[in-house]
Design a protein around this motif. Structure first.
Motif, PDB file in Angstrom:
ATOM      1  N   SER A 130       0.828  -1.206   0.000  1.00 49.52           N
ATOM      2  CA  SER A 130       0.000   0.000   0.000  1.00 49.52           C
ATOM      3  C   SER A 130       0.862   1.256   0.000  1.00 49.52           C
ATOM      4  O   SER A 130       0.447   2.293  -0.521  1.00 49.52           O
ATOM      5  CB  SER A 130      -0.960   0.001   1.192  1.00 49.52           C
ATOM      6  OG  SER A 130      -0.257   0.130   2.391  1.00 49.52           O
ATOM      7  N   SER A 162      -2.087   6.152   2.661  1.00 48.42           N
ATOM      8  CA  SER A 162      -1.451   5.181   3.558  1.00 48.42           C
ATOM      9  C   SER A 162      -0.256   5.899   4.159  1.00 48.42           C
ATOM     10  O   SER A 162       0.579   6.436   3.412  1.00 48.42           O
ATOM     11  CB  SER A 162      -1.011   3.956   2.759  1.00 48.42           C
ATOM     12  OG  SER A 162      -0.189   3.130   3.558  1.00 48.42           O
ATOM     13  N   THR A 218      -3.554  -0.856  10.273  1.00 43.27           N
ATOM     14  CA  THR A 218      -4.465   0.240  10.646  1.00 43.27           C
ATOM     15  C   THR A 218      -5.137  -0.031  11.993  1.00 43.27           C
ATOM     16  O   THR A 218      -5.081   0.788  12.907  1.00 43.27           O
ATOM     17  CB  THR A 218      -5.541   0.424   9.563  1.00 43.27           C
ATOM     18  OG1 THR A 218      -4.884   0.733   8.343  1.00 43.27           O
ATOM     19  CG2 THR A 218      -6.503   1.540   9.924  1.00 43.27           C
TER      20      THR A 218
END
Lengths: 420, 420
Positions: A130, A162, A218
């Motif tokens: 990402s 990101s 995350t």
């Protein structure tokens, strides 16, 4: 669903991935993606690990669309929307005289985009896809839309896709400054040194087989910030000093200091993961064995030869001080983690194969004939862990984003704007 | 080498082991063994895990000697010497009218001791054998020499043999107060509640197979204090609050608070081990899997059913809120970690077998027939890890040291003072 109409304007870019040597773990703002501490990374050679993205605009496109590794994916997520909105708001007039195309600044709001992105490494391998992906998206869109901002300013946009993507806007060693502003405008990446500054370094990545489903970074970092009594002490008291020392180590190419800081910071990141409730485990027994192998060797040499660092997964990223050390490291890794008996050596060691040649290994027989590393004490039985590493990637510090101007490298058809 | 001469006076005692629920990790004084924070432990039932020690004195003994699990060992180490010196300096007059023995306070300096000690569990299993061992040594010597100090004062002597030994001087839940004095006189153990206070609790220990040689806790904690940037923050800022909360949770038998604190503190101890340079790994993939199994179940129940804690090794100590939960826990553990196909269930589950009966398991077929725990999602393949646990011990909170008065329980021959 071919949407051919008048013209298609395209840009293709290639962006590297990066690995943090001072880790980013924890946000102070979830939606703007603002971190609780600075971080520092090394950019990896895009020949071995990169994202290629083609972005196209055409009055014939009816809505924004994106394909990742050939498969259409939704752009409705907040992270994509943030990047698209921020880039569009900075678009300028674009003119392609050869094609007779003129796009005025105000037109961009009404034009739709097609985006195709491709990673030259397995997305599932946990290799920060990402980071490269959002960096490449933002970089290529900025070029397409004639955005005047420099890469540092673009990094603040990629960051909203990101966090670690902001560090992929530069080659060499890169610092993500956490910033102070509530709007995140000063939370940007800057280049510390370019990829030529310390070009002796060789990077070996052990892609470690894992049976566990991993916590996404995350949600993992959110849980750490919410529950770990140690993470703020790390962010406020430990990391600021390490960032200063790491910058100095990089600028002076002081490998022992660089290795000490890199290993300690990787371990501390995993320590705060473990201090999270419920605890997060990214490293497994194989990761631990690789660390032990490196630590033992470093100790026996009296000064560090290799630094290790692990992101949010069990894969080891090993940084050797030079090519000679990298060959010795590969011998050690192959001794402990030989490929399965039926494996193809060529797909077990990928990337820069010259390290394999330097290590004097041409086939599986050479692997089997490797002697135990001399630092292993005679009274400890040498253990082999066949199959615990999926494959190795040999690479090095690399350059930042580049435009690919050859039409053959584009991922979208220049006539239709659809994936080739 | 039989040294029979005139008389032999003996005392035999049995002392439990303990497991910390707020961890001790790090000394502020290496030789006096003074810790950097308070700790709290639960004493384990000596029926399943204890040390038995016989100490004997005779004018015929020519020097101090000790046998551990039947094998003679050296007493020259500083830790033994400290305990022997401290106890001898507190000896009083002793008279055994029946045997016609009189030992004056001043005679103890010139009399030699024989000591025989035996653990009723494998010493190598990493189950805090040194805690029970030093506690039993000090307790039995104090009885033999008519030392007037109470158990708290004795705990300060046992502490100089092995830090956690001081907590084995009491049953139930015990707090080791770190103390302030430089001489360690106020670094003692006190009982918080006795073993009857919270007698619903059931403790399951998973003895985990390990191929790694582990860092000793003595050198491990020294390296942590010297190199971890997080450990002092833990000791000064985190633990003091947790100790207060843990005392309250224990006194009010608040299992959810107890479990949350126990699990968090175990994880934080392992976090500071990982933050050590080079990093120390005590838990392995099996330990992680046991944690995941417990965390998943606790989450699915909405409130914690089981607490876990790990010492300086991969073994899991699991504390179930009551007998019913313990049976459900054992079912889950046996589902994920069944014995080898040729194993004897009777030696795979040791200690209090009634938990096995409560779980409805009588033979290996019952283990094979266990259904997956309902909290496992259907989309996750259920995994079994045969052979990753060596065996389980079922136990509970237990009593403190006791004297064993039957001569048959002594480990030394009452005539010769040599091991039976």
């Amino acid at each position: 669903m071919a949407e051919k109409k008048s013209w298609v304007l395209m840009v293709t870019a290639q962006t590297p991935t990066n690995i943090a040597v001072i880790k980013y773990w924890g946000k102070r703002d979830e939606s703007l993606i603002l971190p609780i501490n600075d971080s520092i990374s090394v950019t990896l050679d895009p020949s071995h690990l990169c994202t290629t993205t083609t972005v196209a605009v055409s009055p014939g496109f009816t809505h924004d669309r994106m394909w990742l590794n050939g498969k259409e994916i939704s752009l409705s997520g907040g992270r994509y929307q943030n990047c698209l909105r921020e880039i569009r708001s900075r678009a300028s007039d674009v003119e392609d005289e050869k094609k007779g195309i003129k796009i005025a600044k105000k037109d961009w709001e009404n034009l739709h985009l097609h985006i195709a992105s491709y990673n030259n490494f397995p997305t599932a391998a946990g290799l920060a896809s990402s980071a490269a992906g959002f960096a490449c998206l933002v970089y290529s869109l900025a070029k397409l839309m004639n955005v005047k901002e420099d890469n540092s300013q673009l990094s603040a946009i990629a960051r909203q896709g990101s966090g670690s993507a902001c560090r992929s806007l530069y080659g060499g060693f890169v610092k993500w400054i956490m910033g102070k502003d509530d709007n995140g405008s000063d939370s940007i990446a800057v280049q510390l040194v370019d990829e030529k500054h310390w070009d002796e370094l060789v990077i070996l990545i052990a892609v470690v087989s894992s049976r566990q489903k991993e916590t996404s970074s995350t949600s993992g970092m959110r849980e750490t910030v919410e529950t770990s009594p140690l993470v703020l002490h790390r962010a406020k008291e430990v990391v600021p000093k390490r960032v200063v020392e790491m910058e100095e180590a990089i600028k002076s190419r002081n490998f022992p200091a660089f290795a000490r800081l890199t290993c300690s910071d990787s371990n501390q990141f995993h320590a705060v993961c473990l201090d999270t409730s419920p605890p997060i485990f990214y490293m497994n027994d194989t990761s631990h064995r690789i660390i032990s192998c490196v630590e033992k060797w470093n100790r026996s040499e009296g000064t560090p030869q290799v630094a290790y660092t692990f992101d949010a997964g069990p894969n080891a990223v090993l940084i050797a001080r030079n090519r000679k050390v990298a060959a010795l490291l590969l011998q050690r890794l192959l001794f402990h983690f030989p490929p399965q008996s039926d494996a193809d050596l060529n797909s077990y060691i990928v990337g820069d194969k010259s390290v394999l040649m330097d290590a004097g290994i041409q086939d599986l027989k050479d692997v089997e004939a490797l002697p135990p590393p001399p630092e292993i004490k005679d009274n400890v039985p040498t253990q082999k862990f066949k199959g615990d590493v999926s494959y190795f990637i040999c690479t090095r510090p690399g350059r930042g984003p580049v435009l690919l101007t050859e039409e053959s490298q584009a991922l979208l058809n220049p006539e239709t704007g659809l994936p080739k």
